[in-house]
Design a protein around this motif. Structure first.
Motif, PDB file in Angstrom:
ATOM      1  N   LEU A  68      48.886  33.277  34.460  1.00  0.00           N
ATOM      2  CA  LEU A  68      48.542  34.041  35.660  1.00  0.00           C
ATOM      3  C   LEU A  68      49.154  35.436  35.623  1.00  0.00           C
ATOM      4  N   THR A  69      50.394  35.520  35.180  1.00  0.00           N
ATOM      5  CA  THR A  69      51.039  36.840  35.091  1.00  0.00           C
ATOM      6  C   THR A  69      50.311  37.731  34.090  1.00  0.00           C
ATOM      7  N   ALA A  70      49.959  37.167  32.934  1.00  0.00           N
ATOM      8  CA  ALA A  70      49.235  37.963  31.936  1.00  0.00           C
ATOM      9  C   ALA A  70      47.866  38.389  32.453  1.00  0.00           C
ATOM     10  N   SER A  71      47.168  37.501  33.156  1.00  0.00           N
ATOM     11  CA  SER A  71      45.854  37.855  33.704  1.00  0.00           C
ATOM     12  C   SER A  71      45.966  38.958  34.737  1.00  0.00           C
ATOM     13  N   ILE A  72      46.953  38.874  35.584  1.00  0.00           N
ATOM     14  CA  ILE A  72      47.137  39.909  36.613  1.00  0.00           C
ATOM     15  C   ILE A  72      47.485  41.247  35.969  1.00  0.00           C
ATOM     16  N   LEU A  73      48.370  41.221  34.986  1.00  0.00           N
ATOM     17  CA  LEU A  73      48.733  42.473  34.309  1.00  0.00           C
ATOM     18  C   LEU A  73      47.533  43.053  33.570  1.00  0.00           C
ATOM     19  N   ARG A  74      46.738  42.184  32.909  1.00  0.00           N
ATOM     20  CA  ARG A  74      45.561  42.674  32.195  1.00  0.00           C
ATOM     21  C   ARG A  74      44.558  43.289  33.164  1.00  0.00           C
TER      22      ARG A  74
END
Length: 547
Positions: free
Chosen positions: A536-542
């Protein structure tokens, strides 16, 4: 009066298509008569057999019946045109649909452009068109296609150009295949990541719990702290069950001590805590290094030493886990003994603090009372023993003297009232009165006048009364100190704490830890949660970076 005009009736005379087909043109000559020879020649040419031509299945399967022609949905203009073309070719159709049928049986397409041009060209005035019309008619006749006929063999491939519908369907299919391919690739990547970050660690954790971890045996015990309420209701010998107000602080202090590093070091000195967990047959994760520091040993101690306190019941629950059940029971017994000593120390300090102040106050009251008694005795030794009694005797003596003096005074007055008083009696009475008056003054002087040797009786009495008051005050203070001492002793007895073991530690036969299934499921949930958070963190940052 207004009258409506009468409607006029018109009769329309319809000309049959046969007559229309045979209508004359502007020059007064029939177009059928003009092209009679040409029609005969074309009919003969069409009836002659053609070598090398084979009708296809599509040509032979064309509709020839009138019902099929009706179902084609031809317009009225097309039907009239077919009838005129049939008349041009010398046919005698019974209806418009029959004209279409006859023309198709002759191999003539009634709706071909060449037939229409020929029909129009023949209808023109020969004088106006001249020699151009026959030439054009012959050219159209030469280019006209007669049905049925064979199709020349195709020497080229089909055209690569597609219709918009086919192109759209092809693009949709390509997009769907691309979406499916990407979905399969993403699913493969997802399963790969899950296998690498969730399933594989969970498998390793399950392998450790089921095959590598050393079984730990736990020993459970329960104990509580009782207080002496000095004859309160209920309980044996005046004992009552503890409450959160009576023994809560002592229970919390005992729990903190058992979980402290001091208790761990004492347990290590007495029964060898570090030595037990440093044995080589314990798995590396649970084993304590031989040269480990006290902090590392204390971490392991807190891991396998669990104590819980229930304030509603006042019960301390302890669980000790070791690799040997007998050692676990021994550790529990030692820790309970440490807790009992700690409870005794805490209650002893409270008793000593409660009795110290009352004892000191009692000693001071006793000393003050002794000093007041000494002062009273010293004053009594320097003067009369009982100044108040002496004063009472003097007052009694003064009263007797005053009474005698009054009697003598009355007797003297009686003698003086006689006309011839007795001189001797008068002188005797006067002498007695003077003696009594002198004695009265002397006794009064004893009460108020001080001498060189001692103070007056009044002053001595006041001093003695003050000394007696001080002694009485000292007695009262001493009595209060004694009462306070007694109450302090009673309160000190109430402060006594006793540790009672309700559940004795018993060695376990089966291992309690590790709980392989529960720990494996917990590891799976932990790894899955970590992976989900990272994803989720990676998706939000992307998404933030791409936007």
């Amino acid at each position: 009066m207004i009258t409506k005009p009468k409607a006029r009736k018109f009769r329309i005379r319809r000309t049959p298509l046969s007559e229309e087909g045979a209508a004359y043109d502007g020059s007064g000559q029939s177009s059928e008569a003009q092209s009679q020879d040409a029609v005969s020649e074309r009919a003969a040419a069409s009836d002659a057999p053609r070598s090398g031509q084979v009708s296809s299945a599509r040509e032979m399967g064309s509709a020839t019946s009138i019902d099929e022609i009706r179902r084609e949905g031809l317009t009225g203009r097309q039907l009239r045109m077919a009838r005129r073309v049939a008349q041009k070719h010398g046919l005698a159709p019974t209806s418009d649909f029959d004209a279409v049928r006859l023309l198709r049986e002759r191999g003539i397409d009634p709706f071909q452009r060449s037939s229409i041009l020929e029909l129009v060209a023949n209808d023109q005035n020969e004088g106006d068109i001249g020699d151009l019309v026959p030439a054009k008619s012959r050219e159209v006749e030469a280019q006209r296609v007669h049905l049925p006929q064979t199709m020349p063999a195709q020497t080229t491939l089909p055209s690569t150009h597609l219709s918009p519908a086919e192109r759209r369907s092809e693009e949709i299919g390509r997009i769907q295949r691309d979406i499916g391919k990407r979905r399969r690739r993403k699913l493969l990547l997802l399963f790969t990541r899950l296998a690498a970050f969730v399933f594989l660690p969970t498998l390793l954790a399950g392998y450790y719990y089921y095959g590598v971890a050393t079984p730990m045996y736990s020993t459970k015990s329960e104990f509580l702290i009782l207080s002496n309420d000095g004859g309160g209701g209920g309980g044996l010998g005046g004992f009552k069950l503890p409450s959160q107000f009576a023994t809560g602080q002592d229970a919390i202090a005992t729990q903190s001590y058992l979980l402290s590093k001091d208790a761990m070091l004492r347990l290590d000195r007495d029964v060898g805590f570090r030595e037990h967990f440093s044995q080589p047959w314990i798995d590396p994760i649970q084993r304590l290094d031989a040269d480990a520091s006290n902090e590392e040993a204390y971490k392991l101690y807190k891991k396998y030493m669990k104590i819980g306190y229930d304030p509603t019941e006042g019960v301390l629950r302890m669980e000790v886990s070791t690799a040997d059940p007998e050692v676990s029971a021994e550790f529990s017994e030692k820790l309970i003994a440490y807790a009992e000593e700690r409870v005794d120390d805490l209650s002893k300090r409270k008793r000593e603090d409660a009795l110290a102040s009352s004892t000191e106050s009692l000693e001071e009251a006793k000393e003050d009372r002794r000093e007041a008694q000494r002062q009273l005795v010293a004053m009594q030794e320097g003067t009369v023993l009982d100044p108040e009694g002496e004063i009472a005797n003097i007052r009694q003596l003064i009263g007797n003297v005053e009474l005698q003096l009054q009697e003598k005074q009355l007797a003297l007055n009686t003698q003086l009232n006689n006309s011839r008083p007795n001189e001797a009696r008068v002188e005797a009475l006067t002498s007695e009165i003077e003696v009594l008056q002198t004695e009265l003054d002397k006794q009064r002087a004893r009460l108020t006048d001080a001498t060189d040797e001692s103070a007056s009786l009044a002053s001595q009495t006041a001093d003695i009364q003050m000394a007696q008051a001080d002694l009485l005050t000292a007695d009262m203070v001493l009595q209060g100190a004694l009462e306070a001492q007694r109450m302090s002793a009673s309160e000190a007895n109430k402060q006594v704490r006793y540790l009672t073991v309700s559940v004795r530690p018993v060695a376990s036969q089966d291992a309690s830890y590790p709980r392989a299934f529960e720990n494996t499921i917990l590891a799976f949930l932990v790894f899955a949660g970590i992976y989900l958070m990272i994803s989720l963190t990676a998706s939000i940052l992307r998404e933030q970076v791409s936007s």
